[in-house]
Design a protein around this motif. Structure first.
Motif, PDB file in Angstrom:
ATOM      1  N   ASN A 141       0.810  -1.216   0.000  1.00  0.00           N
ATOM      2  CA  ASN A 141       0.000   0.000   0.000  1.00  0.00           C
ATOM      3  C   ASN A 141       0.843   1.266   0.000  1.00  0.00           C
ATOM      4  O   ASN A 141       0.329   2.341   0.327  1.00  0.00           O
ATOM      5  CB  ASN A 141      -0.905  -0.012   1.235  1.00  0.00           C
ATOM      6  CG  ASN A 141      -1.782  -1.243   1.288  1.00  0.00           C
ATOM      7  OD1 ASN A 141      -2.460  -1.565   0.329  1.00  0.00           O
ATOM      8  ND2 ASN A 141      -1.753  -1.940   2.416  1.00  0.00           N
ATOM      9  N   ALA A 145      -3.599   3.457  -0.575  1.00  0.00           N
ATOM     10  CA  ALA A 145      -4.180   2.636   0.482  1.00  0.00           C
ATOM     11  C   ALA A 145      -5.050   1.533  -0.114  1.00  0.00           C
ATOM     12  O   ALA A 145      -5.825   1.770  -1.050  1.00  0.00           O
ATOM     13  CB  ALA A 145      -5.009   3.509   1.425  1.00  0.00           C
ATOM     14  N   ASP A 146      -4.901   0.325   0.412  1.00  0.00           N
ATOM     15  CA  ASP A 146      -5.661  -0.843  -0.073  1.00  0.00           C
ATOM     16  C   ASP A 146      -5.514  -1.004  -1.581  1.00  0.00           C
ATOM     17  O   ASP A 146      -6.488  -1.256  -2.305  1.00  0.00           O
ATOM     18  CB  ASP A 146      -7.141  -0.724   0.303  1.00  0.00           C
ATOM     19  CG  ASP A 146      -7.349  -0.637   1.809  1.00  0.00           C
ATOM     20  OD1 ASP A 146      -6.665  -1.370   2.538  1.00  0.00           O
ATOM     21  OD2 ASP A 146      -8.188   0.181   2.250  1.00  0.00           O
ATOM     22  N   ASP A 147      -4.294  -0.860  -2.055  1.00  0.00           N
ATOM     23  CA  ASP A 147      -4.009  -0.889  -3.494  1.00  0.00           C
ATOM     24  C   ASP A 147      -4.388  -2.247  -4.090  1.00  0.00           C
ATOM     25  O   ASP A 147      -3.790  -3.269  -3.754  1.00  0.00           O
ATOM     26  CB  ASP A 147      -2.511  -0.629  -3.706  1.00  0.00           C
ATOM     27  CG  ASP A 147      -2.153  -0.384  -5.167  1.00  0.00           C
ATOM     28  OD1 ASP A 147      -2.996  -0.686  -6.043  1.00  0.00           O
ATOM     29  OD2 ASP A 147      -1.045   0.099  -5.425  1.00  0.00           O
ATOM     30  N   PRO A 148      -5.395  -2.293  -4.981  1.00  0.00           N
ATOM     31  CA  PRO A 148      -5.788  -3.575  -5.571  1.00  0.00           C
ATOM     32  C   PRO A 148      -4.867  -4.023  -6.695  1.00  0.00           C
ATOM     33  O   PRO A 148      -5.017  -5.136  -7.206  1.00  0.00           O
ATOM     34  CB  PRO A 148      -7.198  -3.288  -6.107  1.00  0.00           C
ATOM     35  CG  PRO A 148      -7.147  -1.838  -6.476  1.00  0.00           C
ATOM     36  CD  PRO A 148      -6.242  -1.178  -5.462  1.00  0.00           C
TER      37      PRO A 148
END
Length: 238
Positions: A141, A145-148
């Motif tokens: 991340n 943030a919360d990198d898919p």
């Protein structure tokens, strides 16, 4: 798909509503219906969808003297505003070039070192005490943030790799690839291991791959900021 392409892909009524909010500021449904030439209910349905997708949001009109309830006014969110062209990339490149021309390469390196140091200070508490695998999971991340679009992989040599499929700084990185030294330096310092990019967006790979090269900890010299090293050969696939 970039935000500007997302706008182009929308149906015309939704583009018209967003352009109206961008050009003239917050508006009520009745105002938008009159401007874009569709029914009140049609506007309400389009706005509901745009709101669910995060492009717009509502707020109540400030109360004014007199009868009647305050209206809901619709306005662009930050994401909605970014549907329209921005010049951040050009500005960033211009600032980098101006600093290099005026102050010299060493000054630019000092600035990048300061950026890297601040990133390390930001992330150090989150990885403190974790094993290498845990640190990599946290650092997925590091861009978003919360990198898919970022994941940890292990190659045939069992060396872990951080694989980023969506660089948020891609255009600047393509035009001034030396900036990627910051990410390499930050990862090296937070992981406590030598790190190098073995695949690069700039070279047409469609992703950046940061490989942890050795199990031995960094030396004192390797914890300092330096320009990104040359690519080592990848181990053969089995």
């Amino acid at each position: 798909m970039t935000n500007t392409h997302a706008l182009a892909a929308m149906a015309e009524p939704r583009r018209a509503l967003l352009k109206s909010l961008k050009g003239q500021g917050p508006k009520a449904i009745s105002q938008l219906a009159e401007e874009v030439g569709i029914t009140y209910e049609g506007v309400r349905q389009h706005l509901s969808q745009l709101e669910m997708e995060g492009w717009i949001q509502r707020r109540m009109e400030p109360r004014t003297p007199g009868p009647g309830r305050p209206r809901s006014l619709y306005h662009l969110t930050s994401a909605g505003d970014h549907l329209f062209p921005k010049g951040y990339d050009d500005l960033a490149v211009a600032l980098i070039d101006a600093a290099a021309d005026r102050l010299g390469k060493k000054a630019v390196q000092d600035l990048l070192e300061e950026v890297a140091t601040r990133k390390v200070e930001q992330w150090q508490p989150a990885v403190e005490g974790l094993p290498l695998e845990g640190r990599l999971e946290v650092l997925k991340n590091i861009y978003v943030a919360d990198d898919p679009f970022c994941k940890v992989e292990y190659g045939t040599d069992e060396a872990p790799r951080l694989v980023e499929m969506n660089c948020p700084y891609l255009e600047v990185a393509r035009r001034r690839p030396a900036l990627c030294s910051v990410t390499v330096s930050v990862l090296r310092r937070l992981l406590g291991r030598p790190v190098v990019r073995t695949e690069r967006f700039q070279e047409g790979d469609g992703r950046c791959v940061f490989r942890v090269l050795e199990k031995a900890p960094n030396t004192e010299k390797e914890t300092l900021f330096d320009w990104e090293p040359s690519l080592p050969p990848e181990p053969p696939s089995s």
